[in-house]
Write an enzyme that holds these catalytic residues in place. Structure first.
Site, PDB file in Angstrom:
ATOM      1  N   HIS A 208      -4.484 -11.503   5.700  1.00  0.00           N
ATOM      2  CA  HIS A 208      -4.837 -10.123   5.353  1.00  0.00           C
ATOM      3  C   HIS A 208      -6.331  -9.882   5.216  1.00  0.00           C
ATOM      4  CE1 HIS A 208      -5.124 -11.954   1.389  1.00  0.00           C
ATOM      5  NE2 HIS A 208      -5.835 -10.907   1.029  1.00  0.00           N
TER       6      HIS A 208
HETATM    7  C1  UD1 Z   1      -6.805  -6.852  -2.098  1.00  0.00           C
HETATM    8  C2  UD1 Z   1      -7.959  -7.677  -2.696  1.00  0.00           C
HETATM    9  C3  UD1 Z   1      -7.912  -9.087  -2.151  1.00  0.00           C
HETATM   10  C4  UD1 Z   1      -6.555  -9.699  -2.344  1.00  0.00           C
HETATM   11  C5  UD1 Z   1      -5.489  -8.785  -1.718  1.00  0.00           C
HETATM   12  C6  UD1 Z   1      -4.102  -9.312  -1.885  1.00  0.00           C
HETATM   13  C7  UD1 Z   1     -10.058  -6.488  -3.197  1.00  0.00           C
HETATM   14  C8  UD1 Z   1     -11.433  -6.263  -2.743  1.00  0.00           C
HETATM   15  N1  UD1 Z   1      -9.253  -7.120  -2.311  1.00  0.00           N
HETATM   16  O1  UD1 Z   1      -7.020  -6.778  -0.691  1.00  0.00           O
HETATM   17  O2  UD1 Z   1      -8.879  -9.877  -2.847  1.00  0.00           O
HETATM   18  O3  UD1 Z   1      -6.525 -10.970  -1.732  1.00  0.00           O
HETATM   19  O4  UD1 Z   1      -5.587  -7.507  -2.365  1.00  0.00           O
HETATM   20  O5  UD1 Z   1      -3.187  -8.455  -1.270  1.00  0.00           O
HETATM   21  O6  UD1 Z   1      -9.729  -6.105  -4.289  1.00  0.00           O
HETATM   22  N2  UD1 Z   1      -1.934  -0.916   1.037  1.00  0.00           N
HETATM   23  C9  UD1 Z   1      -0.639  -0.468   1.073  1.00  0.00           C
HETATM   24  N3  UD1 Z   1       0.125  -0.635  -0.043  1.00  0.00           N
HETATM   25  C10 UD1 Z   1      -0.328  -1.228  -1.170  1.00  0.00           C
HETATM   26  C11 UD1 Z   1      -1.642  -1.683  -1.193  1.00  0.00           C
HETATM   27  C12 UD1 Z   1      -2.442  -1.525  -0.085  1.00  0.00           C
HETATM   28  O7  UD1 Z   1      -0.192   0.064   2.072  1.00  0.00           O
HETATM   29  O8  UD1 Z   1       0.446  -1.345  -2.149  1.00  0.00           O
HETATM   30  C13 UD1 Z   1      -2.771  -0.747   2.232  1.00  0.00           C
HETATM   31  C14 UD1 Z   1      -3.701   0.438   2.126  1.00  0.00           C
HETATM   32  O9  UD1 Z   1      -3.792   1.069   3.326  1.00  0.00           O
HETATM   33  C15 UD1 Z   1      -5.041  -0.182   1.786  1.00  0.00           C
HETATM   34  C16 UD1 Z   1      -4.946  -1.535   2.465  1.00  0.00           C
HETATM   35  O10 UD1 Z   1      -3.565  -1.907   2.411  1.00  0.00           O
HETATM   36  O11 UD1 Z   1      -6.095   0.581   2.245  1.00  0.00           O
HETATM   37  C17 UD1 Z   1      -5.767  -2.581   1.782  1.00  0.00           C
HETATM   38  O12 UD1 Z   1      -5.481  -2.604   0.373  1.00  0.00           O
HETATM   39  P1  UD1 Z   1      -6.654  -2.982  -0.675  1.00  0.00           P
HETATM   40  O13 UD1 Z   1      -6.116  -3.013  -2.050  1.00  0.00           O
HETATM   41  O14 UD1 Z   1      -7.851  -2.127  -0.427  1.00  0.00           O
HETATM   42  O15 UD1 Z   1      -7.087  -4.422  -0.220  1.00  0.00           O
HETATM   43  P2  UD1 Z   1      -6.247  -5.693   0.187  1.00  0.00           P
HETATM   44  O16 UD1 Z   1      -6.558  -5.979   1.604  1.00  0.00           O
HETATM   45  O17 UD1 Z   1      -4.820  -5.598  -0.225  1.00  0.00           O
END
Ligand code: UD1
Length: 367
Positions: A208
């Site tokens: 991811h």
């Molecule tokens: C975040 C953490 C990362 C961790 C990861 C585990 C930061 C900077 N990054 O990254 O350290 O390893 O979580 O998963 O805090 N999204 C969904 N549903 C959700 C959550 C996210 O669809 O419940 C999608 C959204 O479009 C979002 C994207 O995933 O923009 C990324 O989510 P985000 O929380 O920004 O970062 P992660 O890549 O999950």
């Protein structure tokens, strides 16, 4: 002392298993009241609710409901929302865990209100400031009053950054407490069998990180490697929402779906995934948590990153940093039985939460 209110902050998937062991212990103490604060950084059932359920956590007392956004946007929204929650009901202490945006945001908001903060899993460094998590780690550590570290390299990193030793307390790896807390359920889980797979007859893939999934060319190359590996050994690939978005955007999903031997699925809950991992012959990952979990389980871990914030998983455990070009060769090494067996690092013993509680109680009794 009168009962102290302790906020336990969690925002994203890798936070829940770090908060749960601490919550369950604090709940039994008469000197404190643990309050669960969920920032809402992760919000899907697969990324949040299933974890709360598996880990026996109740509905969080405070839900900030912040959701996704750019880094500054997400961090800023969490800061503003958490500040409001603290002003409405001032806690005596805030615990932040790990290295996600919610960790940094709540540490900053709390310190600006002069609240004491403890950072659990402090001191880890990848020395790569291109990673948002590294910035979150450095700043959270700088601000926190207590730094609970998992390993000696973390203590050394903090000393090098000029953080005085009195603020640092080595407690071990909290993720192992969660695995031990749920050991029976994890061992009873038959995730692999649900996919028609035998123990030690498959690999697990999780990806991811922006560095692996946000660029079309490198993601395409990585998929080619996975398709090739799946001709040697079946793979189970639970797809993170960020990765799914990129696979759809770059139109790579059909290639993966068509590949024989690759089992694609949604992200799994904690118990189901841990049950899968313990029966795997290897993991290919860019996760932070998996590097520690595989070392504890003795499962070879091929980490698709240039660096790691957990060097102990390489020096003592089963982890290795691997490039895309090396991936197939390294999988062959695992399959040939030529992978180091590793050992479990000191204080990865399931007693970390206990050490945190003792330390926290001492800290608060002096105030
Ligand atoms: C975040 C953490 C990362 C961790 C990861 C585990 C930061 C900077 N990054 O990254 O350290 O390893 O979580 O998963 O805090 N999204 C969904 N549903 C959700 C959550 C996210 O669809 O419940 C999608 C959204 O479009 C979002 C994207 O995933 O923009 C990324 O989510 P985000 O929380 O920004 O970062 P992660 O890549 O999950």
């Amino acid at each position: 002392m009168s009962a102290r209110t302790i906020h336990l902050v969690m925002g994203a998937r890798p936070n829940f298993m770090k908060v749960a062991p601490l919550y369950h212990l604090l709940k039994r103490e008469d000197w404190c009241v643990p309050i669960l604060v969920h920032t809402g950084q992760h919000y899907d059932a697969t990324m949040s609710d299933w974890f709360l359920r598996d880990l026996g956590l109740p509905t969080p007392n405070i839900q900030l409901g912040v959701g996704s956004g750019s880094h500054a946007e997400q961090t800023g929204k969490v800061m503003a929302a958490y500040e409001m929650a603290c002003v409405a009901n001032r806690p005596d202490f805030t615990v932040v865990v790990g290295d996600v945006n919610s960790t940094l945001a709540c540490a900053m908001a709390a310190k600006k209100l002069c609240l004491p903060v403890g950072h659990l899993e402090a001191g880890l460094r990848s020395f790569d400031r291109r990673m948002p998590e590294e910035i979150n780690r450095v700043v959270s550590d700088l601000l926190s009053d207590i730094l609970w570290t998992p390993s000696s390299d973390a203590d050394e990193n903090l000393a090098r950054e000029g953080i005085c030793a009195e603020r640092v307390c080595r407690v071990g790896n909290i993720m192992i407490d969660a695995l031990e807390l749920l050991r029976e359920k994890i061992e009873a889980e038959r995730t692999a069998a649900d996919f028609g797979l035998q123990p030690d007859g498959f690999g697990v893939v999780t990806l991811h990180r922006p560095s692996n999934v946000d660029n079309a060319e490198s993601l395409g190359d990585l998929i080619d490697q996975l398709v090739c590996i799946a001709t040697l050994v079946p793979l189970v690939f639970p797809i993170h929402p960020r990765t799914r978005q990129r696979l759809e955007q770059f139109r790579y999903l059909p290639r993966l779906e068509a590949a024989a031997g690759i089992h694609l699925c949604k992200p799994m809950g904690y118990v189901r995934f841990a049950g899968l991992l313990r029966e795997a012959v290897f993991a290919i990952t860019d996760s932070g948590g998996l590097q520690g979990e595989t070392t504890y389980m003795g499962v070879p871990c091929l980490t698709m990153r240039e660096n790691t914030e957990q060097p102990v998983t390489i020096s003592e455990g089963t982890n290795a940093l691997v490039t895309r070009a090396e991936l197939v060769g390294q999988v062959n090494k695992v399959l040939a039985g030529r992978w180091p067996k590793g050992r479990v690092p000191a204080l990865w013993d399931g007693q970390t939460a206990k050490r945190v509680v003792t330390n926290l109680r001492n800290f608060l009794s002096e105030r």
